[in-house]
Scaffold this motif. Structure first.
Motif, short mmCIF file in Angstrom:
data_model
loop_
_atom_site.label_atom_id
_atom_site.label_comp_id
_atom_site.label_asym_id
_atom_site.label_seq_id
_atom_site.Cartn_x
_atom_site.Cartn_y
_atom_site.Cartn_z
N VAL A 56 0.85 -1.19 0.00
CA VAL A 56 0.00 0.00 0.00
C VAL A 56 0.88 1.25 0.00
O VAL A 56 0.64 2.20 -0.74
N MET A 63 1.87 6.40 -7.07
CA MET A 63 0.79 7.15 -7.71
C MET A 63 0.91 8.64 -7.38
O MET A 63 0.65 9.50 -8.24
N TRP A 69 -4.45 10.49 -9.07
CA TRP A 69 -5.34 10.47 -7.90
C TRP A 69 -4.65 11.06 -6.68
O TRP A 69 -4.58 10.45 -5.61
N ARG A 71 -5.30 13.41 -4.57
CA ARG A 71 -6.05 13.61 -3.35
C ARG A 71 -6.26 12.29 -2.60
O ARG A 71 -6.05 12.20 -1.39
N ALA A 72 -6.67 11.26 -3.33
CA ALA A 72 -6.91 9.96 -2.70
C ALA A 72 -5.63 9.40 -2.09
O ALA A 72 -5.62 8.93 -0.95
N ASN A 73 -4.53 9.50 -2.85
CA ASN A 73 -3.29 8.91 -2.34
C ASN A 73 -2.67 9.73 -1.22
O ASN A 73 -2.09 9.17 -0.29
N THR A 75 -4.46 11.36 0.92
CA THR A 75 -5.30 11.00 2.07
C THR A 75 -4.86 9.67 2.66
O THR A 75 -4.71 9.52 3.87
N LEU A 76 -4.64 8.71 1.76
CA LEU A 76 -4.24 7.37 2.21
C LEU A 76 -2.89 7.44 2.96
O LEU A 76 -2.74 6.84 4.04
N LEU A 79 -3.43 8.98 6.31
CA LEU A 79 -4.02 8.03 7.27
C LEU A 79 -2.96 7.07 7.81
O LEU A 79 -2.91 6.78 9.01
N LYS A 132 -7.37 18.92 -6.62
CA LYS A 132 -8.77 18.81 -7.03
C LYS A 132 -9.18 17.35 -7.21
O LYS A 132 -10.33 17.01 -7.08
N ASN A 133 -8.22 16.52 -7.62
CA ASN A 133 -8.60 15.12 -7.82
C ASN A 133 -7.69 14.17 -7.07
O ASN A 133 -6.73 14.58 -6.44
#
Lengths: 133, 164
Positions: A56, A63, A69, A71-73, A75-76, A79, A132-133
């Motif tokens: 992970v 990425m 991605w 924003r998603a990565n 965030t991950l 976390l 933004k993404n």
């Protein structure tokens, strides 16, 4: 200007996670031992986490570096950093004298590590906020 | 546009798939080690009889007073041993026991005090090596739990490289 800073932070943070993930992917038993030393997880969970977590880290880092991605990565990664910070602080609080297992090397779980992770958490939060993404 | 949470879950699922496939392949190659593909570390022995253990202070005393008669055995991998070990300790990795055994057997006597260590409170390698040494007839084998970390953080003598 913001674009350059964002790019550099993504490269740095992503690169760190790619490196940290790769080191552990190559030596899962060592990482499993490091996790077990934290004495936070039951034994069955230790192996599973030791196998999956480095991947992970690696994928999210890669990425982030390539701008996919974001924003998603971010965030991950944020976390994961929160979990790492809590784990290290709890190890310090319990007086454990252990390796953090962060990058597979010879780094103790100490306040320096907490500081380093907090700075990276701030970077991840900033990327989340700015992307933004 | 996928929501962030969905993307996060997708990244996790993809990573976990890579991880489990890699892990399955890894253990295929080393299937003699275990039949459980998730078995990276073995659970600690539920109860270790106290006579099988040696305290850090006792181990230190043994090292200072009886080195040459007493022996320290490093149960970690040869790589970890080369990166640093208790000075004068011999390498006898649990993972490569038979290959390292002859060299160690040359120095050990059946009644030599032997201290086996690895690293970390949960590390099982020292237990495996101690059990095998006892099965070979060495009577005075004790385990120093978390030996490497304790020794190193106490600032005691350590060596690097392949030699004791």
């Amino acid at each position: 200007m913001t674009g350059i800073v964002r790019f550099l932070i993504a490269i740095y943070l992503g690169g760190y996670f790619v490196y940290a993930g790769a080191v552990k992917i190559f030596d899962p038993p060592l990482f499993a031992k490091d996790i077990a030393n934290f004495q936070l997880l039951p034994h069955q969970m230790v192996n599973l986490v030791a196998i999956i977590l480095p991947w992970v880290e690696w994928v999210a880092g890669a990425m982030l570096m390539t701008g996919l991605w974001v924003r998603a990565n971010a965030t991950l990664i944020g976390l994961m950093l929160v979990v790492f910070i809590i784990a290290v602080i709890s190890a310090i609080a319990r007086g454990l004298n252990i390796e953090c297992g962060c990058t597979g090397g010879d780094q103790p779980a100490n306040w320096y590590k907490v500081g380093e992770n907090t700075i990276m958490l701030a970077m991840a939060a900033w990327l989340m906020y700015k992307s933004k993404n | 546009m996928l929501p962030t949470i969905v993307r996060i879950l997708m990244v996790i699922v993809a990573s976990a798939s890579c991880a489990l496939v890699t892990n399955a392949l890894r253990w295929d190659k080393n299937s003699q080690n275990t039949d459980n593909s998730l078995a990276l570390i073995t659970p600690p022995k539920p109860e270790i009889p106290p006579e099988n253990l040696i305290s850090f202070d006792q181990a230190r005393e043994l090292w200072e007073t009886q080195l040459g008669l007493a022996f320290f055995i490093d149960a970690r991998t040869a790589k970890q041993y080369a990166e640093g070990h208790i000075a004068s300790a011999y390498s006898l990795p649990a993972s490569d026991f038979n290959n390292h055994l002859p060299a160690v057997q040359q120095v050990l006597a059946n009644d030599s005090p032997i201290v086996v260590y690895c690293d970390g409170e949960q590390c099982d390698l020292s237990h495996q090596v101690a059990d095998r040494l006892k099965a070979l007839g060495y009577q005075n084998v004790r385990i120093l739990i978390n030996g490497w970390t304790l020794w190193k953080s106490a600032g005691f003598e350590i060596n690097t490289g392949d030699e004791p």
